[in-house]
Enzyme design. Structure first.
Site, PDB file in Angstrom:
ATOM      1  N   HIS A  42       0.835  -1.205   0.000  1.00 27.17           N
ATOM      2  CA  HIS A  42       0.000   0.000   0.000  1.00 27.17           C
ATOM      3  C   HIS A  42       0.866   1.249   0.000  1.00 27.17           C
ATOM      4  CE1 HIS A  42      -4.006   1.812   0.784  1.00 27.17           C
ATOM      5  NE2 HIS A  42      -3.285   2.786   1.325  1.00 27.17           N
ATOM      6  N   ASP A  44       0.327   5.550  -1.027  1.00 29.27           N
ATOM      7  CA  ASP A  44      -0.693   6.562  -1.337  1.00 29.27           C
ATOM      8  C   ASP A  44      -0.208   7.694  -2.231  1.00 29.27           C
ATOM      9  OD1 ASP A  44      -3.362   6.100  -0.197  1.00 29.27           O
ATOM     10  OD2 ASP A  44      -2.300   5.884   1.696  1.00 29.27           O
ATOM     11  N   GLU A 153      -9.189   1.513  -2.267  1.00 31.54           N
ATOM     12  CA  GLU A 153      -9.223   1.510  -0.805  1.00 31.54           C
ATOM     13  C   GLU A 153     -10.601   1.943  -0.322  1.00 31.54           C
ATOM     14  OE1 GLU A 153      -6.485   2.749   3.031  1.00 31.54           O
ATOM     15  OE2 GLU A 153      -6.342   3.950   1.208  1.00 31.54           O
ATOM     16  N   HIS A 180     -13.150   1.709   4.081  1.00 36.25           N
ATOM     17  CA  HIS A 180     -12.109   2.556   4.652  1.00 36.25           C
ATOM     18  C   HIS A 180     -12.588   2.921   6.059  1.00 36.25           C
ATOM     19  CE1 HIS A 180      -9.549   6.222   5.180  1.00 36.25           C
ATOM     20  NE2 HIS A 180      -8.650   5.382   4.708  1.00 36.25           N
ATOM     21  N   HIS A 221      -8.807  -2.259   7.432  1.00 34.13           N
ATOM     22  CA  HIS A 221      -9.863  -1.260   7.692  1.00 34.13           C
ATOM     23  C   HIS A 221     -11.215  -1.854   8.076  1.00 34.13           C
ATOM     24  CE1 HIS A 221      -8.036   2.658   6.918  1.00 34.13           C
ATOM     25  NE2 HIS A 221      -7.419   2.140   5.863  1.00 34.13           N
ATOM     26  N   HIS A 242      -2.304  -3.251   4.605  1.00 33.13           N
ATOM     27  CA  HIS A 242      -1.507  -2.411   5.501  1.00 33.13           C
ATOM     28  C   HIS A 242      -2.123  -2.424   6.896  1.00 33.13           C
ATOM     29  CE1 HIS A 242      -4.622   0.160   3.878  1.00 33.13           C
ATOM     30  NE2 HIS A 242      -4.266   1.221   4.576  1.00 33.13           N
ATOM     31  N   ASP A 350       2.250   1.888   3.803  1.00 37.08           N
ATOM     32  CA  ASP A 350       1.336   3.026   3.917  1.00 37.08           C
ATOM     33  C   ASP A 350       2.065   4.359   3.758  1.00 37.08           C
ATOM     34  OD1 ASP A 350      -1.168   4.185   4.061  1.00 37.08           O
ATOM     35  OD2 ASP A 350      -1.322   4.085   6.240  1.00 37.08           O
TER      36      ASP A 350
END
Length: 424
Positions: A42, A44, A153, A180, A221, A242, A350
């Site tokens: 993961h 971003d 996500e 999420h 999540h 993650h 992450d």
């Protein structure tokens, strides 16, 4: 005298053992990462492109992003130079969009994030290579490129529609995190009020349809109950892109032992996160205490924000936050190995989705240091290769094989526009 000398030699050997392991640790870690570069679960960067540049990236230099620092924002954690230094050979890029948007807005924004990610990959052909299959990942690594995959996500990205899910797959998304931070019409989030006791009937069909088409199910999540519900119906390995181990750090974003114990049967992989508040219990407790102090001050001093701020500043000065370390992240890996086994561990940093990683792993260059720490703890080169990428490769190949075995099955259908928010 002979007994004394023998005892002294034994004592010296005990002391020297760890030092020898430490001396060899860098060589073991380097050999592992050369043979099996990190496949990170993961990152971003795509949402950074959206928030910093509005996805206008024709002139964006992804080779070196250290100059992205501004007066109000730190520099990005990732770029080609640092990914190379971090021994990253494959990257799941998160095409995340905020769950606060309406679902139609989220669907559009997710398509825009897929577009900007593909454009970023295309703009850097010397270093990045789009990957849609495990074979693509293997080929990219052999070509010296960073295999670039995309994952959604949060199920808000499909707008309650299996048709949209299927089209996201056609556009290149190869995993979806079921939620999420917001509970959906069909799935409970780990960090929001539950409504379904896990997944409702439609949520379970989302998992089945993802398995059918070959999209990996990501359970980071989601609530503990939703994790179990997904495992109950999943025919292919799941991932946690993650997350950490809840037994080590009690954050609800982490995975409890009840779920870890089920990974061997499922074949899934928990990709360990680097986010400090998820891997360092003292830091999590400090954050909770600070929140409590702020609430206390606001209750005592209503309508006096300046005094509240001053009181909170005083508390901060007297209560410095603990430091998150590479050793903390390794502790999560140790625990997952002990409960689920070495075949079910991966890495999911992450980066660019958090303020910083732990000390020594502040950005994507830090992975080799983590693997040195693991080697010091006695992980073999074969163990490290499993953690870095081989476990993820096995899980993706298994998901593809499952989809191939279901290729003659009809898609799961629901009436267009019907509610998905029903009791399980």
């Amino acid at each position: 005298m002979i007994r004394i000398a023998a005892a002294a030699l034994a004592s010296t050997a005990l002391l020297a053992g760890p030092l020898v392991a430490q001396d060899n640790a860098e060589e073991v870690a380097a050999a592992a990462l050369e043979s099996a570069p990190v496949w990170d679960g993961h990152n971003d960067v795509p949402i950074q492109l959206r928030s910093r540049m509005g996805n206008v990236i024709n002139d964006f230099d992804f080779v070196d992003t250290l100059d992205t620092q501004t007066a109000t924002r730190a520099a990005m954690h990732s770029d080609i130079v640092r990914l190379r230094q971090g021994k990253v050979g494959a990257q799941w890029w998160s095409v995340y969009v905020s769950p606060s948007q309406t679902e139609p807005e989220a669907v559009q924004a997710t398509i825009e994030q897929i577009d900007v990610t593909k454009r970023l990959i295309a703009a850097n052909p010397g270093a990045l290579q789009l990957a849609l299959t495990a074979d693509d990942v293997e080929a990219a690594m052999e070509n010296g490129k960073i295999a670039s995959l995309m994952g959604m996500e949060g199920g808000h990205s499909i707008g309650n529609s299996l048709a949209v899910l299927r089209q996201m797959y056609e556009m290149g998304a190869r995993y979806m995190t079921l939620t999420h931070g917001r509970t959906l019409d069909w799935a409970d989030s780990a960090t929001d009020k539950p409504r379904h006791g896990g997944l409702n009937a439609f949520g379970m069909d989302v998992v089945r349809e993802m398995n059918r088409i070959g999209m990996m199910v990501d359970l980071s999540h989601v609530s503990e109950e939703a994790m179990h519900d997904a495992l109950d119906v999943a025919g292919a390995p799941v991932i946690f892109s993650h997350s950490g181990a809840r037994a080590v750090t009690g954050h609800l974003r982490n995975v409890p032992d009840s779920v870890l114990k089920r990974l061997p049967e499922n074949g899934g992989v928990l990709m360990v996160v680097a986010l400090p508040w998820f891997i360092t219990e003292d830091l999590r407790q400090h954050a909770a205490n600070r929140t409590a102090e702020q609430a206390r001050l606001e209750a005592l001093l209503p309508g006096l924000p300046d005094e509240v701020a001053a009181g909170l500043a005083k508390w901060d000065a007297e209560n410095r936050p603990p430091v998150s370390t590479i050793e903390d992240m390794a502790d999560h890996i140790d625990h997952i190995r002990d409960v689920a086994g070495i075949d079910h561990i991966g890495i999911g940093g992450d980066y660019d989705g958090m303020p910083t990683g732990p000390v020594g792993m502040e950005d994507v260059t830090g992975y080799p240091a983590l693997f040195v720490e693991l080697a010091k703890r006695g992980y073999s080169q074969a163990d490290l290769e499993k953690i870095s990428s081989r476990n993820m490769m096995r899980a993706m190949r298994a998901a593809e094989a499952y989809a191939e075995s279901r290729k003659n099955m009809a898609p799961i259908e629901y009436p267009a526009g019907a509610s998905r928010d029903e009791e399980s």
